[in-house]
Design a protein around this motif. Structure first.
Motif, short mmCIF file in Angstrom:
data_model
loop_
_atom_site.label_atom_id
_atom_site.label_comp_id
_atom_site.label_asym_id
_atom_site.label_seq_id
_atom_site.Cartn_x
_atom_site.Cartn_y
_atom_site.Cartn_z
N TRP A 149 88.81 91.22 -5.97
CA TRP A 149 87.37 90.78 -5.52
C TRP A 149 86.59 92.15 -5.28
O TRP A 149 85.46 92.28 -5.53
N PHE A 150 87.15 93.30 -4.96
CA PHE A 150 86.41 94.52 -4.52
C PHE A 150 85.91 95.29 -5.99
O PHE A 150 84.91 95.53 -5.92
N TRP B 162 85.32 93.08 -8.62
CA TRP B 162 84.06 92.30 -9.01
C TRP B 162 82.77 92.64 -8.31
O TRP B 162 81.62 92.51 -8.59
N GLN B 163 83.14 92.88 -6.87
CA GLN B 163 81.74 93.08 -6.17
C GLN B 163 81.42 94.33 -6.53
O GLN B 163 80.01 94.44 -6.49
N ASN B 164 82.02 95.39 -6.98
CA ASN B 164 81.38 96.61 -7.49
C ASN B 164 80.86 96.48 -8.86
O ASN B 164 79.54 97.11 -9.27
N ARG C 9 77.47 95.17 -7.87
CA ARG C 9 76.71 96.00 -7.26
C ARG C 9 76.00 97.08 -8.20
O ARG C 9 75.05 97.74 -7.72
#
Length: 151
Positions: free
Chosen positions: A9-10, A12-14, A17
């Motif tokens: 998840w981290f 994909w979040q980056n 962003r």
């Protein structure tokens, strides 16, 4: 290794962003494609009878053959030619100090564009050419598309 950094998840979040992320640019098209793919898949598997499935397969086979009639390398050749032509035009639009120095020395009588910069001695005409070239390059860079400049 941290649990936060190793989680998917981290990552994909980056991706979303980051301003220059490919995923951020194509996520709408990807969702539309996946929606159409899975809806056609569900209709084929659960809503069609066997005779309708055979008809669907014949239609798919027909379109598959029609897609092979134009070779992909032929189409990609046109695309690559277009891209290379655009890059070459951008390269040609960049101002070069040599052509500007020749223009200044030919257009303004009495001004000799010297190459004193290599010898660390001040030469006003070379400084003028360098300043004008930097200004022209700034004009070229500022004429880029707004979305490209925002990145």
């Amino acid at each position: 290794k941290s649990r936060i950094l190793s989680s998917s998840w981290f990552i994909w979040q980056n991706y979303f962003r980051w301003k220059g992320s490919v995923y951020k640019l194509i996520w709408r098209e990807l969702l539309a494609y996946l929606f159409l793919y899975f809806s056609i898949n569900l209709v084929y598997r659960y809503a069609l009878h066997e005779s309708q499935q055979r008809l669907f397969e014949k239609i798919r086979h027909y379109f598959g053959q029609q897609g092979e009639s134009i070779p992909m390398s032929f189409v990609l050749g046109f695309y690559v030619t277009l891209i290379v032509k655009r890059w070459w035009e951008q390269y040609r639009l960049l101002p070069w100090p040599d052509s500007l120095a020749l223009f200044v020395s030919a257009a303004i009588p009495g001004v000799v564009v010297c190459h004193c910069i290599a010898f660390n001695s001040p030469c006003p005409s070379s400084s003028t050419c360098r300043g004008i070239c930097n200004l022209m390059q700034e004009f070229v860079y500022n004429s880029a598309e707004c979305r490209t400049r925002a990145r």
